[in-house]
Design an enzyme around this catalytic site. Structure first.
Site, PDB file in Angstrom:
ATOM      1  N   GLU A 153      -8.736   5.095  38.988  1.00  0.00           N
ATOM      2  CA  GLU A 153      -7.539   5.135  39.538  1.00  0.00           C
ATOM      3  C   GLU A 153      -6.839   5.664  40.371  1.00  0.00           C
ATOM      4  O   GLU A 153      -8.009   6.484  41.142  1.00  0.00           O
ATOM      5  CB  GLU A 153      -6.552   5.824  38.444  1.00  0.00           C
ATOM      6  CG  GLU A 153      -5.045   5.339  37.810  1.00  0.00           C
ATOM      7  CD  GLU A 153      -4.728   4.877  36.913  1.00  0.00           C
ATOM      8  OE1 GLU A 153      -3.176   5.220  36.501  1.00  0.00           O
ATOM      9  OE2 GLU A 153      -5.752   5.230  35.905  1.00  0.00           O
ATOM     10  N   CYS A 196      -4.665   1.307  38.364  1.00  0.00           N
ATOM     11  CA  CYS A 196      -5.119   1.620  36.775  1.00  0.00           C
ATOM     12  C   CYS A 196      -6.476   0.430  37.121  1.00  0.00           C
ATOM     13  O   CYS A 196      -7.148   0.584  36.716  1.00  0.00           O
ATOM     14  CB  CYS A 196      -4.809   1.869  35.785  1.00  0.00           C
ATOM     15  SG  CYS A 196      -4.290  -0.186  35.684  1.00  0.00           S
TER      16      CYS A 196
END
EC number: 2.1.1.-
Length: 366
Positions: free
Chosen positions: A358, A324
């Site tokens: 991401e 992330c």
């Protein structure tokens, strides 16, 4: 972008910019063009948190501007699911003229699923009593009469009152199979459900034909480990948060999966156990030496992998890394690329119209 307006006409441009940025960041490690997975352009967030502002007789949701810290009134939120938008209107209508529910209410959190279930948490700066419970039950019943499948929770200091339950069950179609995931209020869940499906299907694709067993660190409610179980002989997964471990155990049963074992343990502790540095009671009955781990899966927090875990994952032929925060991924790759090469690279547009990216990489031993 404002909370009540998404620049949907700019979706393609903002996604293209992310692709260029990720390729540039990954250039020292790979010349692969990322596989790109698009988000819905609106109503993609399955959870949202708002402060509640008391303005005379009025009451409304607000968020704070990240730069100026000024408050912004939010009556609709197109980034969030349609169910959250319905609930925002219904909750304000139900609470505004109710002194018991309104008094010292400072925040409302929403968690929803594609299966159209919701948990709504009301946070207070006061003690919650039986009168509060009675009024909250009346509000819940009124919401359900509007065909809203909702569970209400009251929170205050050292207090949590769940009127019925503190979880909802998500159902996701993943590569031709429906997966059931219990999601517990105040625990981590993937915010963008449509993107989560694509991430799971990509992870399945890059691990198809796998040999041996899978080890997963930071498994949460079993989101990835349960979906990936069909590609491996056995799966061993670690997680530290108690509610997530309980949800993962439920999800194993709900999905009729018999080759996944979850242990409550920090990634750093598991590293010590694998290296024989120390023994843990929690591992009694689990023969680590019987596992043939060919693949390790990591989905670490924004800080990335610590140096000990970096060393540990290098021992495995294949590393599947969901990140992330590509900046810490690249920092980890400075070490991992000494022993492994990037085979697959994906960009998942989990948070459209923001700087956040991401991504996923599959690394194989050189």
């Amino acid at each position: 972008m404002t909370p009540e307006h998404l620049p949907t006409e700019q979706y393609e441009a903002q996604l293209a910019e992310k692709v260029v940025r990720l390729q540039s960041m990954m250039a020292p490690f790979s010349d692969l063009v990322p596989e790109v997975f698009r988000s819905p352009v609106s109503h993609y967030r399955m959870r949202a948190e708002f402060r509640i502002w008391h303005d005379g007789d009025d009451l409304y949701h607000i968020i704070f501007d990240q730069q100026t810290k000024s408050r912004i009134r939010v009556d609709s939120f197109p980034a969030a699911s349609e169910l959250i938008n319905q609930l925002m209107t219904a909750m304000i209508a139900g609470v505004r003229n109710n002194p018991v529910l309104r008094h010292k209410l400072f925040q409302i959190d929403y968690l929803t699923t594609l299966s159209n279930q919701a948990v709504v948490s009301l946070l207070y700066h006061k003690k919650l009593d039986d009168e509060w419970r009675q009024e909250a039950e009346a509000l819940r019943d009124a919401l359900r009469a509007q065909n809203l499948n909702v569970h209400l929770i009251g929170r205050a200091t050292k207090t949590k009152i769940a009127l019925d339950q503190d979880y909802i069950d998500e159902r996701l179609p993943v590569a031709g199979k429906e997966m059931i995931y219990r999601q517990v209020e105040n625990s981590f869940t993937q915010p963008n459900a449509a993107m989560n499906i694509q991430m799971l299907e990509w992870a399945l694709d890059v691990t198809k034909g796998s040999k041996g067993d899978l080890l997963e660190l930071y498994c949460g409610n079993g989101n990835f480990s349960l979906a990936l179980a069909r590609n491996f002989d056995r799966v061993l997964a670690t997680e530290i948060a108690k509610p997530s471990v309980a949800a993962a155990q439920y999800n194993i049963t709900a999905n009729h999966i018999d080759n996944v074992q979850i242990i409550r343990m920090a990634a750093e502790e598991f590293t010590q156990a694998m290296n024989g540095v120390r023994e843990f009671n929690r591992l009694q009955g689990i023969d680590l030496k019987s596992y043939q781990f060919e693949t390790i899966f990591v989905d670490p927090p924004r800080s990335g992998l610590d140096s000990e875990t970096e060393k540990m994952v290098q021992a495995y032929p294949r590393i599947l890394y969901i990140s992330c925060n590509p900046e810490t991924l690249c920092k980890n790759l400075e070490t991992l690329s000494q022993t492994h090469k990037v085979e697959r690279l994906a960009l998942f547009d989990q948070f459209p119209y923001t700087h956040h990216m991401e991504c996923g990489v599959l690394l194989t031993a050189k």
